[in-house]
Scaffold this motif. Structure first.
Motif, short mmCIF file in Angstrom:
data_model
loop_
_atom_site.label_atom_id
_atom_site.label_comp_id
_atom_site.label_asym_id
_atom_site.label_seq_id
_atom_site.Cartn_x
_atom_site.Cartn_y
_atom_site.Cartn_z
N UNK C 232 0.81 -0.54 -0.03
CA UNK C 232 -0.08 -0.03 0.17
C UNK C 232 0.90 1.12 0.14
N UNK C 233 1.92 1.33 0.50
CA UNK C 233 2.77 2.25 0.78
C UNK C 233 2.96 3.16 -0.19
N UNK C 234 3.71 2.24 -1.44
CA UNK C 234 4.12 2.49 -2.55
C UNK C 234 3.02 3.58 -3.68
N UNK C 235 1.78 3.18 -3.04
CA UNK C 235 0.46 3.83 -3.85
C UNK C 235 0.13 5.05 -3.57
N UNK C 236 0.77 5.70 -2.02
CA UNK C 236 0.12 6.57 -2.12
C UNK C 236 1.74 7.68 -1.80
N UNK C 237 2.45 6.66 -1.85
CA UNK C 237 3.81 7.16 -2.18
C UNK C 237 3.36 8.13 -3.94
N UNK C 238 2.96 7.49 -5.18
CA UNK C 238 2.62 7.79 -5.74
C UNK C 238 1.59 9.08 -6.12
N UNK C 239 0.96 9.00 -4.99
CA UNK C 239 -0.40 9.93 -5.37
C UNK C 239 0.19 11.36 -4.71
N UNK C 240 0.82 10.81 -3.39
CA UNK C 240 2.14 12.66 -2.88
C UNK C 240 3.09 12.78 -3.57
N UNK C 241 3.86 11.78 -4.80
CA UNK C 241 4.65 12.24 -6.04
C UNK C 241 4.09 13.35 -6.61
N UNK C 242 2.66 13.12 -6.91
CA UNK C 242 2.00 14.32 -8.03
C UNK C 242 1.59 15.47 -8.06
N UNK C 243 1.72 15.03 -5.97
CA UNK C 243 0.51 16.18 -5.25
C UNK C 243 1.63 17.50 -5.33
#
Lengths: 266, 116, 669
Positions: C232-243
């Motif tokens: 799950x952490x990689x998924x929020x990492x993607x979201x945070x990166x895009x943000x």
């Protein structure tokens, strides 16, 4: 259950006071429970004043770690406490499994946004398929040279290990160089990072991949250094295999990116 | 799930490297076989690129995806040695991969990505 | 990962204390091998010390988040509140949730997991001790980094789920959200590395005879949680990166006028976010699966069902995320699919509740404080779960969403779930970790005040929510308050009073900790007559945990070493055959002669320290990021080239001063 000091050897350090008085019934030394429900009567409490001893009689066989059992565990993990595989390798595969979710998210973002651009600077207009195909071929071949490096180190062939590692790094650097060239060309043609959703997604995805390749190149060069100082022998040769796994993973991500991003028209 | 299959005992599938008395992690393909596999991968890549230029009609997308998956699985199974290693690695990696494919395809589906 | 062997006396009565002199690492810095003082904490790689540091840090952020909550409740206690402005209120609820979820609950679970997983497995440490230390320091630095935003222009104010496009610069121009995003990437690294560490530990470092189905339930739940974190952490990492790219570099991932789809953020966030709530609660299920059997004097009912339902929750939890998006315009097909999958996930959770209840059924219940908290969880979490089931029905959720009814639900499951279980774990394991039992008298007051406070705070929110009080509104007015039984003015006041009662309860816990430290006597080895391997050690455990690693023959191995079943046929007749002291003494008598422990190291904290530097660089001044990156690369190389254990010479006595003429004895440089 330690309640108010009942049944504890007197010479133990203040056991009764240290244990909270939970209002239990006192120790029941007669076993009268015969129901099928698991209940735990307080039978068999040692005499006060007795020092703890280890009784190796039959009724205590559960307690004693038999000397034979402390002998070497089955080297292949047959004792059910371990998988028998290397910690480091297991860690690397877990990491690679998690990276699927990272790149999956970036690829999905790209796929969602690939069509959102002004008409003149979209994927179909801007990609240079021949160039990228050559780039992809280079990266693919670097996987081959990587696997040859791993095979060399397994044979103890230090010279060829260094050779193949260097060639792999070189091919990887060629790939990255190609990416940089591609990006600067696109930029000159008007596709900047913030130009459109397509461009942001494209650069983010391929940029993340490129950074992963670069980190891989650094690791490969570090490996060449370690191999030169003879620090990669025997058990430690596994590190070449692990860097190899990372490198191949970076390659398979590109296999997916090349197909989905470049080869499928928008 | 405590499979304690060690690599040492894994069936060799007739592709062991020649003559290694230690018997550890020396199964898999020989160097020559790796080169052949690489050539196959290159050929598939050439195939992928060429169908971008040749018109194959509705077969385009399925063919492309099949070739992509073939390359992917080949590199993972042979170059990454997954085929010859403990099955736990296969389980863990494909678990992550399947999860990724599942959640992202479902998310894209809610954007009507697949119904165009 | 065998390491150097340091010869240890045959009977180890106390911790082996190597002497101080460090020697070289990379030829420049010396290894920090002290065993006391602050350096023995800062450079430790011992999972127990790391666990305690996680726990203390988590508690600090629990108090931070709690104060943020009390401010919110003070603002909402009366109509037209003036305690907080709207802008500060937004920051307050964002940071309250962020602190509680990311900086309290996850690290507290990491604290319990780090401390007890190796002990319950019969291991001496985790698979990668330096990475373990790195994870802790990354978490701590990331947590501090996020909180410095309060004084650097304002904290994040978009809600903990940070929906786009509200999270964009036009709507939130301060650096708060940037620091929030970067800080969470840093703490995410901590979770990710910890996940890999604990999975490898659980799979590879169990003691002889411990098959997976002989692991304690707590260990199983932690293992499932690590898999959830891993993916799950990689998924929020993607979201945070895009943000971050959106806010810092002008990308338009979430800008509607550039053609973006705000739902992209929601999907990415909730694909992480739903497994995240199971990450928050499964360790709790594990803790009370340990506590309930011990204080029911019965084994856990249906161990395989509890284990498999935990794994099932972890697995099915990946298929329900869009139930957080029912009102976002997904369309009827998606909504229906996720509605059904959400109903499905209630099943394995229900299985657990049943198993816990049946564990207690017919048992000789001991109402210790730990047990009270555990029973409290069963009751409170069930209430939260029931409101959760009402959310799974999409049409009713459409009315409930974004109201206080949802706030009620998740506080019942999170407070009633995670928090109560942590307190159960505190009271249960305190003697093991610190050698003393927390006061039961204070504990009972702690418990009841928390239960009363909790229900007073969150119970009325069901009512106010259904009456339409929206979430994230900084103020409510008399004219909107309604009448009669449903007057939200009344219920808001009750909630606010309840929150302060809750705070008093928690304060009592802190008082209990201080009181215990000062006044309580040493606890016996096995005060609760427990069942699992961690109780087969001294209290606190020696640095190397077990003098000789135990061989496991059954589930609840420790229990079976103490009690033998002499019943006939179907009848169980348990007789005590050994005490904890005897079992420990036997272990000490068979102590291993060479015990393998890795050495402390500088690199984990140095590497972790580079991360917030890079963070400040990204948000404020890019040059700083370069400096941070250089430190990062150097630290990584330093770490990679350092052997996992220090040279023998590190443990030698200090060299005498030159010119004193004394022979140097025992140095092996």
């Amino acid at each position: 259950m330690s309640d108010a000091g009942a049944g504890r050897p007197a010479d133990e350090k203040t056991p009764g006071e240290g244990a909270p008085d939970l209002g239990n019934e006192p120790a029941d030394t007669t076993n009268t429970v015969t129901e099928t429900i698991d209940e735990i009567p307080m039978g068999g409490v040692p005499e006060p004043g007795a020092t703890p001893t280890v009784d190796t009689g039959e009724e205590r066989t559960h307690l004693t770690d038999m000397p034979e059992e402390t002998a070497d565990r089955d080297a292949h993990g047959g004792d059910a406490g371990t998988t028998g595989i290397s910690n480091n390798k297991l860690a690397m595969w877990l990491f690679l499994g998690s990276e699927c979710l990272l790149f999956g998210g970036l690829i999905s973002t790209y796929m969602l946004y690939r069509g959102r651009h002004s008409g003149s600077l979209g994927p179909d207009q801007i990609y240079d398929l021949p160039f990228t195909s050559v780039s992809s071929f280079v990266l693919l071949m670097s996987s081959l040279t990587m696997v040859l490096a791993v095979s060399s180190v397994a044979r103890g062939d230090i010279r060829n290990t260094k050779l193949w590692l260097c060639i792999t790094a070189l091919l990887g650097a060629t790939f990255v160089g190609g990416q940089v060239y591609e990006f600067t060309t696109f930029y000159r043609e008007g596709l900047g990072f913030t130009t459109s959703l397509f461009s942001s997604s494209f650069y983010t995805l391929t940029g993340f991949h490129g950074v992963h390749v670069t980190v891989g190149i650094i690791m490969l060069l570090a490996l060449v250094g370690m191999v030169s100082r003879d620090r990669v022998t025997g058990d430690r040769s596994e590190v070449v295999e692990l860097v190899g796994l990372y490198w191949h993973f970076v390659d398979i991500v590109w296999i997916v990116i090349f197909t989905l991003v470049y080869l499928i028209p928008a | 799930m405590s499979t304690s299959v060690s690599e040492h005992q894994h069936p060799s599938r007739g592709e062991d490297l020649a003559a290694d008395e230690f018997g550890e992690h020396h199964h898999g393909a020989t160097d020559k076989q790796y080169i052949i596999i690489a050539l196959i991968l290159a050929a598939i890549t050439a195939g992928e690129v060429s169908i971008s230029y040749i018109d194959v009609g509705p077969l385009f997308l399925p063919a492309l995806l099949i070739m992509m998956v073939a390359k992917f699985v080949t590199v993972v199974s042979y170059f990454m040695h997954l085929k010859f290693d403990n099955r736990i690695f296969t389980f863990l990696f494909y678990l992550g991969l399947s999860l990724a494919v599942f959640v992202y395809c479902v998310a894209l589906a809610t954007f009507q990505f697949f119904s165009r | 990962m065998a390491i150097i062997e340091r010869p240890v006396p045959a009977t180890v009565a106390g911790p082996v204390a190597p002497t101080v002199t460090p020697s070289s690492s990379l030829g420049v810095f010396r290894r920090p091998v002290t065993s006391s003082g602050w350096t023995s904490w800062v450079f430790t790689v011992d999972h127990k010390k790391i666990g305690i540091m996680y726990g203390v840090s988590a508690m600090v952020f629990f108090l931070v988040g709690g104060i943020e909550a009390l401010l919110i409740r003070a603002q909402l206690a009366a109509a037209d509140g003036t305690v907080l402005t709207a802008d500060v209120y937004n920051q307050m609820f964002t940071m309250h949730a962020t602190s509680m979820v990311f900086l309290f609950a996850m690290p507290m679970a990491a604290a319990f997991g780090n401390y007890f997983l190796p002990l319950q497995l019969g291991a001496r440490d985790v698979a990668f001790p330096r990475i373990n230390a790195f994870g802790f320091w990354s978490f701590l630095f990331g947590a501090i980094f996020i909180n410095t935003s309060w004084i650097l222009g304002g904290a994040a104010d978009g809600g903990w789920f940070m929906y786009a496009p509200n999270s964009g610069v036009p709507f939130s121009p301060t650096n708060g959200i940037d620091m929030w995003a970067v800080g969470l990437v840093i703490t995410g690294i901590a979770s990710q590395t910890g996940a890999i560490n604990l999975i490898v530990t659980a799979l590879n470092m169990r003691t002889r005879g411990m098959s997976l189905m002989r692991m304690p339930v707590f260990t199983w739940m932690i293992l499932v949680v690590q898999f959830l974190l891993l993916f799950a952490i990689p998924v929020i990492t993607v979201a945070l990166t895009l943000l971050i790219f959106q806010r810092q570099f002008g990308a338009t991932f979430f800008s509607v006028d550039a053609g973006a789809d705000p739902l992209l953020w929601q999907h990415l966030f909730w694909i992480f976010g739903h497994p995240e709530v199971y990450i928050l609660v499964l360790p709790s299920f594990g803790i009370i699966s340990e506590v309930l059997p011990v204080f029911s004097r019965k084994p856990l009912f249906g161990y395989p069902f509890v284990v498999f339902s935990g794994a099932a929750i972890g697995f099915v939890g990946w298929g329900v995320w869009a139930h957080h998006m029912f009102a976002s315009g997904l369309g009827p097909v998606s909504v229906a699919v996720f509605s059904v999958s959400t109903m499905v996930i209630a099943v394995p959770t229900g299985v657990k509740i049943i198993n816990w209840t049946l564990t207690m059924w017919g048992g000789k219940l001991v109402f210790s404080t730990a047990m009270l908290f555990a029973i409290g969880l069963v009751v409170q979490f069930t209430i939260g779960g029931l409101s959760g089931v009402t959310h799974s029905v999409a049409p009713s959720d459409t009315q409930q969403t974004d109201t206080y009814y949802i706030v009620a639900h998740f506080h019942y499951v999170l407070f009633g779930g995670a928090v109560l279980s942590f307190f159960a774990g505190f009271y249960y394991w305190w003697p093991k970790v610190f050698g003393k039992c927390l006061s039961e008298r204070l504990g009972k007051w702690n418990f009841w005040l928390m239960i009363v406070g909790m229900n007073m705070t969150f119970g009325p929110m069901h009512i106010t929510g259904l009456q339409g009080q929206p979430r994230r509104m900084y103020i409510w007015t008399e004219e909107r308050a309604g009448e009669g039984f449903f007057n939200i003015a009344f219920w808001n006041r009750i909630s606010s009073i309840g929150a302060f009662i809750l705070a008093v309860g928690i304060l009592l816990f802190l008082i209990n900790v201080v009181y215990t430290h000062r006044r309580a006597p040493i606890a016996p080895l096995d005060p609760w007559d427990a069942r699992t391997l961690e109780w087969m050690t001294t209290s606190p455990p020696k640095e190397h945990n077990f003098d000789s690693l135990p061989t496991v023959h059954a589930l609840d191995e420790f229990f079976h070493r103490k009690y033998e079943d002499v019943g006939q046929g179907d009848e169980h007749d348990l007789r005590q055959v050994a005490t904890a002291e005897e079992i420990l003494a036997e272990q000490e008598a068979n102590a291993d002669h060479h015990i393998h422990l890795p050495s402390p190291s500088y690199w984990p904290i140095v590497l972790a320290f580079s991360l917030p530097i890079i963070g400040y660089g990204i948000v404020f001044e890019r040059v700083i990021a370069i400096v941070g990156a250089v430190i990062l690369v150097l630290a990584m190389f330093g770490w990679a080239l350092e052997p996992s254990v220090a040279d023998d010479s590190d443990y030698d006595p200090p060299e005498p001063e030159p010119g004193t003429g004394l022979a140097t004895v025992g140095s092996t440089a």
